[in-house]
Motif scaffolding. Structure first.
Motif, mmCIF file in Angstrom:
data_model
loop_
_atom_site.group_PDB
_atom_site.id
_atom_site.type_symbol
_atom_site.label_atom_id
_atom_site.label_comp_id
_atom_site.label_asym_id
_atom_site.label_seq_id
_atom_site.Cartn_x
_atom_site.Cartn_y
_atom_site.Cartn_z
ATOM 1 N N GLU A 298 2.721 -0.096 -13.695
ATOM 2 C CA GLU A 298 1.422 -0.019 -13.002
ATOM 3 C C GLU A 298 0.635 1.211 -13.458
ATOM 4 O O GLU A 298 -0.594 1.160 -13.565
ATOM 5 N N VAL A 299 1.350 2.297 -13.728
ATOM 6 C CA VAL A 299 0.666 3.491 -14.228
ATOM 7 C C VAL A 299 -0.001 3.163 -15.571
ATOM 8 O O VAL A 299 -1.143 3.557 -15.831
ATOM 9 N N GLU A 300 0.713 2.399 -16.382
ATOM 10 C CA GLU A 300 0.156 2.026 -17.683
ATOM 11 C C GLU A 300 -1.089 1.144 -17.502
ATOM 12 O O GLU A 300 -2.095 1.338 -18.192
ATOM 13 N N LEU A 301 -0.998 0.205 -16.574
ATOM 14 C CA LEU A 301 -2.167 -0.648 -16.290
ATOM 15 C C LEU A 301 -3.349 0.204 -15.830
ATOM 16 O O LEU A 301 -4.491 0.002 -16.255
ATOM 17 N N TRP A 302 -3.056 1.162 -14.974
ATOM 18 C CA TRP A 302 -4.123 2.029 -14.467
ATOM 19 C C TRP A 302 -4.785 2.791 -15.622
ATOM 20 O O TRP A 302 -6.011 2.865 -15.708
ATOM 21 N N ALA A 303 -3.956 3.312 -16.529
ATOM 22 C CA ALA A 303 -4.506 4.071 -17.662
ATOM 23 C C ALA A 303 -5.400 3.192 -18.530
ATOM 24 O O ALA A 303 -6.310 3.672 -19.190
ATOM 25 N N ASP B 192 0.835 -1.207 0.000
ATOM 26 C CA ASP B 192 0.000 0.000 0.000
ATOM 27 C C ASP B 192 0.869 1.256 0.000
ATOM 28 O O ASP B 192 0.470 2.315 -0.488
ATOM 29 N N LEU B 193 2.059 1.132 0.594
ATOM 30 C CA LEU B 193 2.920 2.301 0.754
ATOM 31 C C LEU B 193 3.834 2.531 -0.451
ATOM 32 O O LEU B 193 4.361 3.619 -0.614
ATOM 33 N N GLN B 194 4.030 1.483 -1.257
ATOM 34 C CA GLN B 194 4.946 1.637 -2.396
ATOM 35 C C GLN B 194 4.309 2.466 -3.509
ATOM 36 O O GLN B 194 3.153 2.239 -3.872
ATOM 37 N N HIS B 195 5.124 3.379 -4.061
ATOM 38 C CA HIS B 195 4.616 4.173 -5.196
ATOM 39 C C HIS B 195 4.421 3.279 -6.415
ATOM 40 O O HIS B 195 5.064 2.241 -6.548
ATOM 41 N N LEU B 196 3.572 3.730 -7.318
ATOM 42 C CA LEU B 196 3.297 2.952 -8.528
ATOM 43 C C LEU B 196 4.514 2.922 -9.457
ATOM 44 O O LEU B 196 5.185 3.946 -9.624
ATOM 45 N N THR B 197 4.768 1.763 -10.055
ATOM 46 C CA THR B 197 5.829 1.661 -11.059
ATOM 47 C C THR B 197 5.264 2.187 -12.390
ATOM 48 O O THR B 197 4.034 2.271 -12.545
ATOM 49 N N PRO B 198 6.147 2.491 -13.367
ATOM 50 C CA PRO B 198 5.633 2.932 -14.686
ATOM 51 C C PRO B 198 4.692 1.891 -15.305
ATOM 52 O O PRO B 198 3.700 2.258 -15.940
ATOM 53 N N CYS C 41 -2.357 8.664 -2.577
ATOM 54 C CA CYS C 41 -1.040 9.272 -2.809
ATOM 55 C C CYS C 41 -1.144 10.348 -3.895
ATOM 56 O O CYS C 41 -1.196 10.031 -5.082
ATOM 57 N N PRO C 42 -1.162 11.601 -3.508
ATOM 58 C CA PRO C 42 -1.293 12.684 -4.496
ATOM 59 C C PRO C 42 -0.158 12.677 -5.525
ATOM 60 O O PRO C 42 -0.380 13.000 -6.692
ATOM 61 N N ALA C 43 1.061 12.270 -5.086
ATOM 62 C CA ALA C 43 2.200 12.271 -6.025
ATOM 63 C C ALA C 43 1.959 11.274 -7.147
ATOM 64 O O ALA C 43 2.133 11.593 -8.331
ATOM 65 N N CYS C 44 1.555 10.054 -6.790
ATOM 66 C CA CYS C 44 1.304 9.034 -7.812
ATOM 67 C C CYS C 44 0.123 9.424 -8.702
ATOM 68 O O CYS C 44 0.152 9.218 -9.911
ATOM 69 N N LEU C 45 -0.886 10.009 -8.093
ATOM 70 C CA LEU C 45 -2.067 10.385 -8.878
ATOM 71 C C LEU C 45 -1.697 11.454 -9.921
ATOM 72 O O LEU C 45 -2.103 11.373 -11.079
ATOM 73 N N ALA C 46 -0.871 12.417 -9.494
ATOM 74 C CA ALA C 46 -0.468 13.467 -10.432
ATOM 75 C C ALA C 46 0.341 12.867 -11.585
ATOM 76 O O ALA C 46 0.099 13.168 -12.760
ATOM 77 N N THR C 47 1.305 11.983 -11.254
ATOM 78 C CA THR C 47 2.111 11.337 -12.295
ATOM 79 C C THR C 47 1.209 10.532 -13.235
ATOM 80 O O THR C 47 1.336 10.615 -14.463
ATOM 81 N N ALA C 48 0.297 9.768 -12.633
ATOM 82 C CA ALA C 48 -0.559 8.901 -13.440
ATOM 83 C C ALA C 48 -1.419 9.731 -14.398
ATOM 84 O O ALA C 48 -1.601 9.359 -15.562
ATOM 85 N N GLU C 49 -1.903 10.855 -13.933
ATOM 86 C CA GLU C 49 -2.767 11.654 -14.812
ATOM 87 C C GLU C 49 -1.980 12.299 -15.944
ATOM 88 O O GLU C 49 -2.470 12.386 -17.062
ATOM 89 N N ARG C 50 -0.753 12.704 -15.646
ATOM 90 C CA ARG C 50 0.097 13.257 -16.719
ATOM 91 C C ARG C 50 0.392 12.175 -17.751
ATOM 92 O O ARG C 50 0.377 12.428 -18.960
#
Ligand SMILES: [Zn+2]
Lengths: 170, 81
Positions: B13-18, B5-11, B33-42
């Motif tokens: 995982e971001v792709e899977l999320w998208a 739960d604490l680990q940031h998303l890997t690239p 996690c606002p940091a991961c959410l911002a990265t994921a949305e970009r």
């Protein structure tokens, strides 16, 4: 063949950013594929095979050109700054040819300009993954690269692209 | 909260999320996690821009120009131009 004409041409065009050259490379690709149809290995998806041949043609061309004039990432060639300025002036004196105008219109969008700034290897990976929608494993097979390398290239390319695009937006 | 739960998303995982394929457990991290959410949305914005890129056509008559230079074997063993 008509099915692959546009995707293959588009990939090559974005790789070399020159319409006439992309058409030559696309012709070379299809001729090679069709003449070699007997040596087609069925473990390859047919579309992967075509893109493999096309990508090889583009990378070979860009490597040859980099030896002749400039580095792959667009670094200045061996000309002195004055000579470069002179040749740039000459270009603007004569204006753009109609084909160059088409190219500027077609590839002039922010995202295409950003893609054009990537190293060719990154460019190929990002186009195959995010424009053509191939899986990482298929791209690794097409480009004869280890899977880990393909992932690294794509992640770096995405970071660079976001950087270029966000620079433009601020 | 577990370690994952604490680990940031890997690239990846971001792709899977998208693509809407990120497992629920990791999606939970994203929601916290606002940091991961911002990265994921970009990243998602970039994926959309890339997927919408225009396809181009070669000059008219491309297929004919290619076929004029290709010899395709016929089932009877000969060649057709
Ligand atoms: Zn995070």
């Amino acid at each position: 063949m008509r099915r692959y004409e546009r995707p293959v041409f588009s990939l090559l065009y974005r790789m070399v950013r020159d319409r006439a050259l992309a058409e030559d490379l696309a012709q070379e690709t299809f001729i090679k594929v069709l003449n070699g149809i007997k040596s087609y290995r069925p473990e390859f998806k047919f579309s992967s095979w075509i893109f493999k041949v096309a990508n090889n043609a583009a990378i070979d061309h860009l490597r040859r050109r980099s030896i002749d004039t400039m580095s792959l990432d667009g670094a200045p060639d061996a000309m002195t700054p004055n000579a470069r300025a002179a040749s740039a002036l000459q270009l603007s004196d004569h204006g753009e040819t109609p084909l160059q105008e088409v190219e500027a219109r077609e590839l002039g969008g922010a995202i295409d300009r950003a893609i054009g700034r990537l190293r060719p290897e990154y460019r190929a990976c990002i186009l195959l993954r995010h424009v053509e929608g191939y899986a990482y494993e298929e791209i690794a097979q097409m480009l004869d690269l280890p899977l880990g390398t393909v992932k690294t290239y794509i992640h770096r390319a995405r970071n660079e692209l976001r950087g270029y695009l966000e620079d433009r937006r601020v | 909260m577990s370690d994952t739960d604490l680990q940031h998303l890997t690239p990846d995982e971001v792709e899977l999320w998208a693509q809407g394929l990120l497992p629920a457990a990791r999606a939970l991290h994203l929601s916290q996690c606002p940091a991961c959410l911002a990265t994921a949305e970009r990243e998602r914005k970039l994926f959309v821009e890339l997927a919408q890129l225009q396809r181009f056509s070669p000059e008219f008559g491309f297929v004919e120009r290619v076929m004029a230079k290709v010899r395709i074997p016929t089932p009877s063993g000969g060649f057709k131009q």
